[in-house]
Every structure is written in C-alpha cells, then in structure tokens.
Design an enzyme around this catalytic site. Sequence first.
Site, short mmCIF file in Angstrom:
data_model
loop_
_atom_site.label_atom_id
_atom_site.label_comp_id
_atom_site.label_asym_id
_atom_site.label_seq_id
_atom_site.Cartn_x
_atom_site.Cartn_y
_atom_site.Cartn_z
N ARG A 85 10.93 6.25 -27.86
CA ARG A 85 11.63 7.43 -28.38
C ARG A 85 11.52 7.46 -29.90
O ARG A 85 12.51 7.31 -30.62
CB ARG A 85 13.07 7.42 -27.90
CG ARG A 85 13.12 7.67 -26.39
CD ARG A 85 14.50 8.00 -25.90
NE ARG A 85 14.40 8.90 -24.74
CZ ARG A 85 15.46 9.39 -24.10
NH1 ARG A 85 16.68 9.09 -24.50
NH2 ARG A 85 15.30 10.20 -23.08
N GLN A 95 7.64 12.55 -29.64
CA GLN A 95 8.56 13.55 -29.06
C GLN A 95 7.85 14.52 -28.11
O GLN A 95 8.40 14.91 -27.09
CB GLN A 95 9.27 14.34 -30.16
CG GLN A 95 10.49 13.61 -30.71
CD GLN A 95 11.23 14.43 -31.75
OE1 GLN A 95 10.80 15.52 -32.11
NE2 GLN A 95 12.36 13.91 -32.21
N ASP A 109 7.56 13.04 -24.66
CA ASP A 109 8.79 12.55 -24.04
C ASP A 109 9.16 13.37 -22.80
O ASP A 109 9.95 14.31 -22.85
CB ASP A 109 9.93 12.59 -25.08
CG ASP A 109 11.21 11.95 -24.57
OD1 ASP A 109 11.26 11.60 -23.37
OD2 ASP A 109 12.15 11.81 -25.36
N SER A 122 12.84 13.51 -21.58
CA SER A 122 13.65 14.53 -22.25
C SER A 122 13.31 15.94 -21.76
O SER A 122 14.21 16.74 -21.52
CB SER A 122 13.45 14.47 -23.77
OG SER A 122 14.05 13.30 -24.28
N TYR A 126 20.28 5.26 -25.10
CA TYR A 126 21.14 5.12 -23.93
C TYR A 126 22.39 4.34 -24.28
O TYR A 126 22.47 3.69 -25.31
CB TYR A 126 20.39 4.41 -22.79
CG TYR A 126 19.41 5.33 -22.13
CD1 TYR A 126 19.82 6.23 -21.16
CD2 TYR A 126 18.09 5.33 -22.53
CE1 TYR A 126 18.92 7.09 -20.58
CE2 TYR A 126 17.18 6.20 -21.96
CZ TYR A 126 17.61 7.08 -20.98
OH TYR A 126 16.72 7.94 -20.41
#
Lengths: 376, 376
Positions: free
Chosen positions: A122, A127, A130, A133, A226
């Site tokens: 991450r 991005q 990802d 996500s 997380y």
Amino acid sequence: MSITIAVPKETANGEKRVAVVPSVLKQFTKLGVEVRIQRGAGESAGFPDELYEGVSWADDQAALYKDADVVLRVEPPSADEAGKLPEKSLLLGFLTPHEGDTRIRNLNKRRVTSFALELVPRITRAQGIDALSSQANIAGYKCALLASHLSPKLFPMLTTAAGTVRPARVVVVGAGVAGLQAIATAKRLGAIVEAYDVRSATREQVESLGGKFIDTGVSAEGEGGYARELTDEEKAQQAEVLARHIAQADAVVTTASIPGRPAPTIIDRATVERMKAGAVIVDMAAETGGNCELTEAGKEITHQGVIIAGPRHIPSMAATHASEMYARNLVNLLGLIIKDGEIHLDWDDQVLADSCLTHDGETRHAPTRERMEGDK
Amino acid sequence: MSITIAVPKETANGEKRVAVVPSVLKQFTKLGVEVRIQRGAGESAGFPDELYEGVSWADDQAALYKDADVVLRVEPPSADEAGKLPEKSLLLGFLTPHEGDTRIRNLNKRRVTSFALELVPRITRAQGIDALSSQANIAGYKCALLASHLSPKLFPMLTTAAGTVRPARVVVVGAGVAGLQAIATAKRLGAIVEAYDVRSATREQVESLGGKFIDTGVSAEGEGGYARELTDEEKAQQAEVLARHIAQADAVVTTASIPGRPAPTIIDRATVERMKAGAVIVDMAAETGGNCELTEAGKEITHQGVIIAGPRHIPSMAATHASEMYARNLVNLLGLIIKDGEIHLDWDDQVLADSCLTHDGETRHAPTRERMEGDK
C-alpha cells in the site's frame, strides 16, 4: 513471437467479474501483447463477446492456456486448475496466500510466476494496482444500498402532506475503503450516519464525509492500513459503547476485517436483541466468519425482527464496474512487468517483489512459505 | 359509549402494512375514540404489539369486529370479509372501486358506509388524506433503489486511483408523485437522470429535481392529475423518441398508470432488445399489466442481458414508513368524520361526498354504480 495474455471465464461459484474488459484492450495493444479470451468470459459482467475487438478466442480453458505466457484472473484458480496452467507462465489475480496450499504447490510444480493482488504494497506508486481498495470501494457502495433496499424505512427525510418522515440512522463499523464508501452512500441517500473504527485516525475521514465518529475510548492503530487485534478488555469496552449506538440504529453496515484471519465479532446476539424491529444489519465480512454473531454467509435471516444479511461475492453485485476497475488494476501491474512487448521481471521493484507469491518453483512470499513449511 | 375503531391484521398476500401505527394513537385519543387492534397486526410493518399503548386487543377478526363502529384497513377486504363487517359500520381504506363487485354488494348488504381512499379528491384541503400520493412517494423511492440495487453498475461517479467510473444514466417514465420521487432518489445516488411524461406540464417539476425532460413532441394532459390515453399515432411517435433514450440507459424506472385501467405499454420487446447488456428496468406498473411488454409481475427476469423487475406490493417494501404515512392519511380523514367523539357524516363536505363508495345499502360513487348496473 509476441506475448499472449489469456483471460479465462471465472470458475468460482457466484463470481460474475472478468479480469479484462473491452475498454482496457487498447492498453494491451500499447504494451505490444496479444489477448486471447475464453468465450463468454465477460458475459456475466455485462460484456458479451462481441464487445471485445481485436482479440482471439478460445472455446475452453485448455485451448485458452495453450502456449499462453500470462494468465489474468479475478479469483484464484482451483488447485486442479492451478496444476493445468501453462508451464513457466505468469499468473496475476487474487490468490488468497493465507490458504489453499495445494494450489500454491501446484503453481510451483508448474513453475508459475504468480503475483497476488492481496500482496501489492500500500504505497503511493502502487495505488493504481490496489485491487483490494478498488473492489472494497464497490463493496461499500453495494452494502449501503443493500441496507437501504432491505430497510422497511426510508433513508432520506421526507416532508409530505402526510407529515414528515425522519431520516434513518445508519451506523457503519469499520472506516476503511469499504466503510468510507458505505458512509458516503448512506449520506447520499439522506441518512444520519455514525461510524466507528478502532483506528481513531479515521475520525477525520469519517467527518469529512459528513459522518459522526463514535468515540469508544479504544484505539488500535495497526500496520498496512489494517487494525491490530484488540485485547479482551478493550473489546468489551468498545462493544458496549458500540452496542448502545447500534441498538438505536435503523441500519448497520459492518466492514471490519483482518487480512488472512477470521473477521472480528463486533455485534453479538445480545446486541442484536437490543435492536429495533425492522432494523437491518448488512455484514460485509460474512465470507470470513462475519462481524455479527448471527450472520449466515449467503443468506438473509430475521432474528427477533432484525434483518441480518450476509452477502457473498459482493463486488459481483456490481460486476460491470468492479470488472472495469479490476481490469485497470491488472493492466497497471502488467505495465511494470512488460516492457517493449517482452516480459521483464525487475525484482528490485518493490511492487513486484512484495506481491510475488511463487516464482521458478519456489514460494517467494515469506509468511506463506513459513506457514507451509510449518504445516509439513 | 364511545366509538370503537377496529384495526385488523391485513389479509392480502404480500401486504406488510398496517392501517394504524403507534405514533398516531394520541390523535385517536384527541378524537375521543377507543382503538381495538387485532394481535400481530403491526408486526410485519415493524410495530410489534408492545409498541401500541392504551389500546384493547382482539385475537381474531370476529372478536375485533364485534360491536365495532369503524374499521380501518389498508387493502380492500375480500368479498367474504366484507360480508362479515359489523352492520352499519364505517370502513376506511383502499377499496379498488373499479373492481370487486361482490365485495361492494356485500358492503351494501351489511349497510356499511365505506370511504375509498382512491376517490379522495385531489384538492388542496385533502392533501393530508391523499394516500395514493403518500404511497406513490414511497414506491418511487423504493423502485429507484431497487434499480440501483439490481444494476451491475454504480449510479454515482467515482474517481479512484484505478480511474474514473462515469455516473449511470437513468430514465424515469411518468413524472407523477412516484416518478418524481424516483428521479429525486436516482439524483441523490449521483445518476444522470432523464424523465418523460405525456403531460408536458411536468417538465418544470422534472427540471427542478435536476432531471432532464425528454421531449417527444406529444402532449396528453388529462383530468385529475392523470394522463389521458394517447392515439396510436401519438403512441408511435412517443415510443420511438423514448426508445432511443431508453436504449442508452443503464436503468429505467417506469411509473405510468391510468386509474382503473390496464397500464399503458411504454417499452416493447424490440426496445428491450436495443438496450445494453446489464441494463435494468424496474416496472412499477407490473401489478396492472406492466409498462414493459416483457414484465412478469412479482418476478425478476433477464431478457438478452436486460434485467426486468416487476415488483408487487411496492409500498410494503418500506412497510414501516408506508404505514406511518398511510395511518396519518386515515387519521386526517377520520378527523372529518368524528366530531366530539361522535360520528357525523357531513355530505356537503366534498371530501366525504366524493370518496364515499357505499352508504346505507347503496353504491354512492356514480361511475361504480353505473358500471355495476351495466353488468347486471
């Protein structure tokens, strides 16, 4: 001869997504690769074969994989399918590294170089890759919608000649990507939204979406975006404050998960029994055990008037857009692997190094390797 | 002895609403009447018995009706139930005056004075009694939600690291109360909304909600807020312009109805077959024949990739709020009938005169009487 990318029809039960959508085909052309698709692969995602232009077709998985260099999937292959992948090919997709050891051994037997989207770091540069996500975004939207669909109340305030209907109270538990999108969606519909996350740093994000942050006095920042697991005492305190808010809610969307672990129980039976008749719980974590004690994965049950939905395959509920976003994630990852029409694995690239599950007959992901060696 | 109001548990299949909710009980106290409720009447609407305070209870319909003065219902009684109503009692509820002649004859046999909410005049003073509107409001909201729930696409625009998702295109057909609420709901969710109504006067209302009015060049203003029926030529012109817009839509909500008549067909098979894979049609008129040729009432079907939902009992999908609004409509109507704790029927009051279906053994509503006499 140019690189051939193979796109199978997904085989997991309930999976409607597809790894490649028509709108990304031009990206493959730029990469200088050929695309071969299994007939009907995109149909359940709203992309019938005729929308894919300039690709070649295969009637079944065997024909698809013949001499293919790269396989793009959504869900992990079954252990059996993994054993039939082209030798020394590349596999990109979700691979659930924490389970399915026979699959992983078969990948190694076939000397497949596999990249697990769950392992993509991450970091800012990654991005666009990802997929956790991008899919969580879709899931959060769909679960908020599901809650409003199942609710016997309206979410928005309504002022009519027959009086005023007050807006629904929605509680969102877990303010990660999915939770934030659930908050945004419930707000769009006009609900009053409260949200909770063990990571108190999410307060600002919740508030920026117009939600009210529930302060339980417990914080549990963890690694990689997380949450860490809480102590029993922290859990009890968190649970009691949360339970008071949940008992007042018209709808609750829970999104709490810990990667590779069973989902934490946030709503116990007693809390459900404090809720109002007609209240709705949508448990996004149903597939990993559920955030609510009474959740049954894949079902909608009613307990003392409270409706509890534990949907499975949530991104497949918006299969068209989930596939589009997922396909872009894959193309972005592929862009790190294919240069000038050739496969070039740069192990100094953190994204490739971190997300590689298997390579050249070995399990490269250390935690997975250690777990599998421990199992011997 | 004071007036007794009886509230049965609804008997129609799929009906979850209830005619009286706990929040209106104080209005009955003000009217000086007693309320008697059949056990479990509110349960499916999210109102368990314990929420009703200060009422008396009956175990079944027979006990409920004994010596009752006024019966409040949502759906019409069956013919059989109508024949068991207390003699010379008042009945308030939806009564579908255009059908169910045996029911109407039985009401007259029992000398029941019945007021049909469908017949309440659409005048300013009666807005608080307009149950067609209050329930249509709920239905429009729920049908737009259902469309978004069934759609494999997202309604809002989403800008993410994996690229931008464009907002969905939604077409709403019919811009009455239900259609306008469907437009408002789809707009809330972030869709681009186009709407059409044969009454071109609705253009302004559509636009005030942020919708774009589809101009087909056909206008059909009718009486009482409904549209007149169109000529075949007008229908063809309307259909072709509409079909072009519908073919581009991600979701279509149809709300076109003509009271007491089958719903007009707006979307034929050919138009469905011009639509995109994954497009959704929610046909609010499914119970009266459907606005789409392929609609099957009570089912969700897929035709060439297009999902067509024909929900039944739509207000029951939001039974809590639908019941609340409906109960307020009934209390407002009752306020015109009960003065100082006594029933007083003022036939000079247009609301009572227009909405009375049967009284003292006679069918008072002229069109119904004429139809029934014609049937003899």
